[in-house]
Design a protein around this motif. Structure first.
Motif, mmCIF file in Angstrom:
data_model
loop_
_atom_site.group_PDB
_atom_site.id
_atom_site.type_symbol
_atom_site.label_atom_id
_atom_site.label_comp_id
_atom_site.label_asym_id
_atom_site.label_seq_id
_atom_site.Cartn_x
_atom_site.Cartn_y
_atom_site.Cartn_z
ATOM 1 N N ALA A 1 42.184 27.509 39.420
ATOM 2 C CA ALA A 1 43.062 28.487 39.382
ATOM 3 C C ALA A 1 43.551 29.165 40.780
ATOM 4 N N ARG B 1 45.909 24.884 38.707
ATOM 5 C CA ARG B 1 46.971 25.810 38.075
ATOM 6 C C ARG B 1 47.149 26.973 38.714
ATOM 7 N N ALA C 1 43.922 34.573 35.043
ATOM 8 C CA ALA C 1 42.883 33.537 35.431
ATOM 9 C C ALA C 1 41.522 33.889 34.911
ATOM 10 N N VAL D 1 40.332 26.510 32.980
ATOM 11 C CA VAL D 1 40.007 26.227 34.179
ATOM 12 C C VAL D 1 38.383 26.424 34.505
ATOM 13 N N ILE E 1 37.671 29.983 39.740
ATOM 14 C CA ILE E 1 38.992 30.981 39.991
ATOM 15 C C ILE E 1 38.443 31.667 41.096
#
Length: 599
Positions: free
Chosen positions: A39, A298, A306, A315, A318
Motif C-alpha cells: 500500500a 495499491r 491501509a 495488502v 504498508i
C-alpha cells in the motif's frame, strides 16, 4: 509527498539494478507464481520523476523498482556502487572529469542495449544547457492540473529536468563512445557521485519525437541532434521527454513503448486511482534478481484504511503516515511485524513569492504576519507526540535535528525566536502596517490525507483569528500542482530526503532551481549555494548552511514543523522487509523480499 529535486536527479541512479557479466542471461531466482501487495498513500501519475510535474515520491518509487543505475543507498544508509549495471571513474579533479561506462549486456526490456545515447539524453535533459534562453514554461502551464497546455510552443527547446542538481556545471557537450560518456565539469562539484544516471530510453524518446521506427536509427538521430544543438529536432525531443511519460492508467497498445524499462521489474498493469502492478523483467541482466514475481502497489491514502487492508490480507506491506490511531490499530493485529523509528522526511510550510494566486505574500510584512499564526507547537502536540512523546518542533530548513550544526542554527536563524509561539496580536499589527484588509491566502495540501486535513484546520483557525481569509485549496492531486503558477499562495507537505549529499538543498533554494516551487530568489543565497557546491571542508560547509538558513528566515521563506514518525508493517507472507530512512524507504531492497510458505 514531493521529493527534493536533488533527489529526483538521482532517482535514475538510485535504482537497484546489478548486472551479471557474460553473454547469457542469469538463471532466474524468481519464485514462480509468487506475489505480494504493497500500500502507498498516493497514486502514481508520471514515469518521469525528473520533471517538475512528475517529481513525487509516489512516482520515484516505481521508477526505482523498474530502473537500473550506477549506485543506490542501502538502509544504513550508505552508498552502494552497482558495478554490474555500470562503473564510473574519477578521471581528473581539475577539471573535474568523470567517465561512466554501462556494463555489457545491460538492455532495455524491449531488448535494445543501454548505451551512451541514453546517457547523453540524460545529460541534455538535466543540465538545461540546450534549453532555449529566457523561455518561461509557466505561461503554458495549466493552473488546474500542473501540466503543459495545448498552447505550449512547438519551436522551443525546453527540458524540464533536474536543473540545479549539478549537471548544469557540465556546459560542454560530453564525449561519448559506445557504452561510455565523459562529463567535464566547469567547476568542481562536491557531490559529483550523486548526480548522474540513465533516465528515459533514448531510442523510445527519438522514435516518438522524430517518427523513426528503427531503434538504432532513432538513437543515432538523437545523438546527432544533441551534438549539433539542432533546435528543430531537439524541440520535439524535449517536448516528448517532458510530457509523454505522464500517464495515470496503462497506456494504449500503440503507446506500449512508454513501458520500456531496464530494471528488475516492469509495469504490466495499471488501474487508474487503484493500483499499479510490476512483474519481474525477463530481460533484466542484473545481479539483484527479484525473488517475488509480481508486486502490486495499491493506492490507499487513508492510513487507517491501509491498516485495515493489512488486517484483511488485502495488502502485505504498508508504510502509512503514522498517527496514534494507526499505532493502536497495528498493535491489535496478529501475524504482523511492526517497525518504528523516524523518517528522513520533514513537514514544512512554504510561502509563494511570485506567480501566486492572490499575490498576498509579495509583501514581506504579510509573509511575516502569516508565519506568526502557524501553530507549530500545537500541531506537534496534537498530531505527532501521541506517536513520539519526544517529538519536537523542527527549526531549520537545512539541518536535521541532532545533526552537526542544528543547535547552532536554531540559536541563530530566528525561526524559533520569531515563530516559536503563535503571536496573533503581532500578526494583526503587521497586517495593519501593510495597509491591507482581509488578505486572502489559498493553501494547497493533500486533502485526502487525514493528518494534513487536521493540520489545515489548525492553521486556518489560527490565521483567520489574525485577519487572514484562508481559502481551502486542498486537492487529492496536490502533487501535480506544486510549483504551478497561479494555483495557490502557500503549501505544506513533506520533503523526502534521498541522499546524504551536502548540496541536497541547492535546487530548492537557488533562483530558478528545478525544485524551487515557490519562486524564491536571493542573490546572497545563490552565491552561498555556488560556494557550497565546490566546498570540501566540512566546517565551512556547516558555516555556509548556517548563513543560508538565516537568510531564508530573514526573507520569511516559510517554516518547518516536524520530523515524520515512521511506521512500517508487514504480514507473515513476506520476509526481508528492511526499510531505510532515505527514499525509497521500504522499496530500497525489494529484490531481497522473499515469499514465505504462507504466500
Amino acid at each position: 509527498m514531493r521529493i527534493s529535486r536533488f533527489a529526483a536527479a538521482t532517482a535514475t541512479i538510485a535504482a537497484s539494478a546489478l548486472v551479471l557479466s557474460a553473454c547469457a542471461a542469469p538463471q532466474s531466482e524468481v519464485v514462480e507464481g509468487s506475489s505480494i501487495t504493497v500500500a502507498w498513500n498516493q497514486p502514481f501519475y508520471s514515469y518521469n520523476s525528473n520533471t517538475s510535474f512528475g517529481n513525487a515520491t509516489a512516482n520515484a518509487n516505481i521508477v526505482y523498482l523498474t530502473s537500473g543505475g550506477f549506485n543506490y543507498y542501502n538502509n544504513e544508509p550508505a552508498l552502494v556502487k552497482d558495478e554490474s549495471f555500470g562503473t564510473y571513474e574519477l578521471v581528473s579533479e581539475d577539471p573535474l572529469t568523470v567517465k561512466y561506462t554501462i556494463a555489457d549486456d545491460v538492455q532495455w526490456s524491449d531488448g535494445t542495449p543501454v548505451d551512451a545515447a541514453d546517457m547523453l539524453l540524460a545529460w541534455a535533459a538535466n543540465s538545461g544547457v540546450l534549453n532555449t534562453p529566457d523561455f518561461d514554461p509557466g505561461e503554458f502551464t495549466d493552473p488546474e492540473t500542473g501540466e503543459f497546455t495545448d498552447d505550449y510552443p512547438t519551436d522551443v527547446v525546453y527540458f524540464d529536468g533536474a536543473i540545479g542538481a549539478g549537471l548544469q556545471l557540465v556546459t560542454e557537450t560530453p564525449e561519448i563512445d559506445g557504452k561510455s560518456i565523459t562529463l567535464v565539469y566547469d567547476e568542481f562539484f562536491v557531490d559529483w557521485e550523486l548526480v548522474f544516471g540513465v533516465g528515459l530510453p533514448a531510442h523510445v524518446v527519438a522514435q516518438r519525437a522524430l517518427g523513426i521506427e528503427d531503434a538504432q536509427e532513432a538513437k543515432d538521430a538523437l545523438v546527432e541532434a544533441v551534438q549539433n544543438a539542432d533546435a528543430a529536432a531537439l524541440a520535439p525531443i524535449s517536448s516528448v521527454w517532458n510530457s509523454d511519460w505522464n500517464f495515470t492508467e496503462l497506456p494504449a497498445e500503440e503507446d506500449a513503448n512508454l513501458l520500456v524499462v531496464n530494471g528488475p521489474y516492469k509495469i504490466t498493469d495499471f488501474v487508474a486511482d487503484q493500483s499499479i502492478t510490476l512483474t519481474a523483467n525477463e530481460n533484466y541482466r542484473g545481479e539483484n534478481l527479484p525473488n517475488i514475481e509480481e508486486i502490486t502497489i495499491r493506492f490507499i491514502s487513508d492510513p487507517l484504511a491501509a491498516v485495515q487492508a493489512l488486517a484483511n490480507g488485502e495488502v502485505d506491506i504498508i508504510s502509512p503516515q503514522a498517527t496514534a490511531d494507526v499505532a493502536d490499530a497495528l498493535a491489535a493485529l496478529d501475524g504482523v511485524t511492526v517497525l518504528g523509528g523516524e523518517e528522513a522526511v520533514y513537514e514544512h510550510f512554504d510561502l509563494t513569492f511570485e506567480n501566486s494566486k492572490n499575490g498576498t505574500f509579495d509583501n514581506p510584512l504579510l509573509r511575516e504576519a502569516f508565519l506568526k499564526t502557524i501553530p507549530r507547537q500545537q500541531i506537534v502536540d496534537t498530531l505527532i507526540k501521541p506517536l513520539n512523546p519526544e517529538a519536537e518542533v523542527r527549526n531549520s530548513q537545512l539541518f536535521l535535528p541532532g545533526a552537526a550544526g542544528y543547535d547552532e542554527t536554531v540559536a541563530n536563524n530566528g525561526m524559533a525566536e520569531k515563530f516559536g509561539e503563535v503571536d496573533i496580536e503581532g500578526a494583526k499589527a503587521l497586517i495593519a502596517e501593510a495597509g491591507v484588509t482581509d488578505p486572502a491566502v489559498c493553501i494547497l495540501y493533500a486533502s485526502n490525507n487525514p493528518r494534513r486535513v487536521n493540520e489545515f484546520a489548525l492553521i486556518q483557525a489560527s490565521a483567520q483569528e489574525a485577519g487572514f481569509v484562508v481559502e481551502d485549496c486542498g486537492s487529492p492531486e496536490w502533487g501535480g500542482l506544486l510549483g504551478t503558477p497561479g494555483a495557490y499562495d502557500a503549501v505544506f507537505f513533506g520533503w523526502q530526503s534521498t541522499s546524504l549529499g551536502v548540496t541536497n538543498s541547492s535546487s530548492t533554494f537557488r533562483t530558478g532551481g528545478i525544485n524551487n516551487l515557490n519562486y524564491y530568489s536571493n542573490p546572497q543565497v545563490d552565491a552561498l549555494l555556488d560556494e557550497l557546491d565546490v566546498t570540501l571542508d566540512p566546517e565551512r560547509q556547516i558555516e555556509i548552511q548556517l548563513e543560508i538558513d538565516k537568510l531564508l528566515m530573514d526573507d520569511f521563506y516559510g517554516v518547518t514543523i516536524f520530523q515524520f514518525p515512521a511506521v512500517t508493517a508487514f504480514s507473515d507472507r513476506v520476509t526481508n522487509v528492511n526499510p531505510g530512512p532515505l527514499s525509497p524507504t521500504i522499496f530500497w531492497n525489494a529484490w531481497d523480499w522473499e515469499p514465505t510458505e504462507s504466500n
